[in-house]
Design a protein around this motif. Structure first.
Motif, short mmCIF file in Angstrom:
data_model
loop_
_atom_site.label_atom_id
_atom_site.label_comp_id
_atom_site.label_asym_id
_atom_site.label_seq_id
_atom_site.Cartn_x
_atom_site.Cartn_y
_atom_site.Cartn_z
N ARG A 89 40.88 106.95 -10.39
CA ARG A 89 42.06 106.28 -10.95
C ARG A 89 43.33 107.09 -10.75
N ASP A 90 43.22 108.40 -10.64
CA ASP A 90 44.40 109.23 -10.40
C ASP A 90 44.94 109.00 -8.98
N ALA A 91 44.03 108.98 -8.02
CA ALA A 91 44.44 108.75 -6.64
C ALA A 91 44.56 107.27 -6.30
N LYS A 92 44.08 106.40 -7.21
CA LYS A 92 44.05 104.95 -7.01
C LYS A 92 43.27 104.60 -5.74
N THR A 93 42.05 105.09 -5.67
CA THR A 93 41.20 104.81 -4.52
C THR A 93 39.82 104.35 -4.97
N VAL A 94 39.22 103.56 -4.11
CA VAL A 94 37.83 103.13 -4.27
C VAL A 94 37.08 103.55 -3.01
#
Length: 424
Positions: A89-94
């Protein structure tokens, strides 16, 4: 409107996820839409898996939400057969199972639920089944047909909706069916004993045997095949196949490892969301079976595992992702078909939460409406082979006003006349 260069990711390619993607495009979102699913099939609806498709009335193609070409035409990027394995969630990646890393601006978790597993010896035998995915239904459809041809026995663990619908399908194929259920009646937690008994009678009339007040302790087999099932009261039941229909667990692993707020299992589990379906992270939303939302209509937080919740929740979450004002206040709703009985249920009346079950109509003919009341207020209603009344039942629930019980029980009194008028 949000920036056209933004990326919205939807994790979960079921009905909720597919309808969310559809809604994003319908509402004019021109950014990137990515839909991730761990199954190779395109998004499909689940009710036919235990109803029309399982009984052989519906073709496989009828279960899909959209034609396969729709996704390319709508510029929705599909990643099928690839589970999402990590959310940062910090880097906004999946991150996907194949290592692909995708960035998002807004994220929707529509990861659904998975069947709860039997924790007894013998569950690894080839004849033990679950029903959640299209592949499960394809396999089970063949099994039921074979059992019917060979006068075989299906043992079902659990007398919930899935268990009963599969029991009806199995009897349609001619299979012998035994249902083992720990409670005293089917659907005990949903309908209570009063109405649950009606389903005992319905299925018994069609040759289904029930074994209440017992749990499975062992599945007995030989050469990898099922032969029988033992229960904790010392009984042994013949079986050539077993269906575990003991409920479903929300798929919250991504949410849990990323630190999103969850609801504990004692209160239904799932990802905690507000009435706009937003999680504890303002850029992450959840919808469908996995979302535990505060429902204004029933006054409590609730996780609903039914088709209508996915159908309506996905679009509501999509609109919230776009910054629209959303209050997801749909009255919980589901439907079921068993033999010649069709029903719709609206509302929420947990065990111990109501003080009366009132019947309107003819139970003997199985043409009636059951109402669950508390202090004269309608908490839930189930119409059985009575149609075009769902809107009125839901209006009574939403009103939260006491009703005249005699008039409510009288089929000659129009239901709509019992709904309080605004300003009255």
């Amino acid at each position: 409107m949000v920036d056209a260069h933004q990326t919205f990711i939807i994790v979960g390619a079921g009905l909720a996820g597919a309808k969310a993607a559809e809604t994003l495009r319908a509402e004019g979102f021109t950014g990137r839409v990515i839909l991730i699913g761990d199954e190779r099939d395109h998004p499909y609806e689940r009710p036919p898996l235990s109803k029309g498709y399982l009984v052989g009335k519906d073709e496989r193609e009828s279960v899909f939400v959209h034609e396969p070409s729709w996704y390319a035409n709508a510029d929705v990027e599909l990643h099928l057969g690839q589970p999402a394995v990590h959310l940062d969630r910090d880097a906004k990646t999946v991150r996907l199972g194949d290592g692909t890393l995708l960035h998002y601006d807004k994220l929707l978790l529509a990861t659904g639920a998975e069947p709860r597993r039997l924790e007894v010896p013998g569950t690894g035998l080839a004849g033990v089944h679950h029903l959640r995915r299209l592949a499960h239904a394809e396999r089970l459809r063949g099994v039921l047909a074979a059992l019917g041809r060979d006068n075989g026995h299906l043992l079902i663990a659990g007398a919930g909706w899935i268990g009963l619908e599969v029991a009806a399908a199995a009897r349609g194929y001619g299979a012998e069916v035994t249902v083992v259920e720990p409670e005293a009646t089917p659907l005990h937690a949903v309908l209570g004993p009063e109405v649950g008994r009606l389903f005992t009678d319905l299925h018994a009339e069609h040759g289904v045997r029930f074994h209440f007040g017992a749990k499975l302790t062992e599945i007995v087999g030989q050469d990898g095949m099922v032969l029988a099932v033992r229960t904790d009261d010392g009984e042994e039941h013949p079986a050539h196949a077993v269906l575990a229909a003991i409920g479903a667990a929300p798929r919250t692993a991504l949410a849990e490892t990323s630190g999103l707020a969850l609801v504990d299992r004692a209160h239904g589990g799932g990802i905690a969301v507000d009435d706009s379906l937003r999680t504890s992270d303002p850029d992450v939303f959840a919808a469908g079976d996995v979302a535990a939302a505060h429902h204004p209509a029933v006054g409590t937080r609730l996780r609903v595992e039914h088709w209508a919740n996915a159908l309506n929740g996905g679009p509501a979450a999509a609109r919230a992702m776009l910054g629209q004002e959303v209050s997801y206040d749909r009255v919980p709703y589901f439907f079921s078909d068993q033999y010649d009985v069709g029903l719709e249920y609206s509302g929420y009346a947990p065990a111990g939460g109501y003080d009366q079950v009132l019947i309107r109509g003819d139970v003997g003919k199985r043409e009636f409406i059951a109402f669950w009341l508390s202090d004269g207020r309608v908490l839930a209603g189930m119409n059985v082979n009575v149609w075009d009344v769902t809107g009125h039942i839901q209006a009574l629930i939403r009103s939260k006003a006491p009703v005249d019980r005699e008039r409510l029980a009288d089929p000659s009194v129009p239901l709509e006349s019992l709904v309080p008028q605004e300003g009255a």
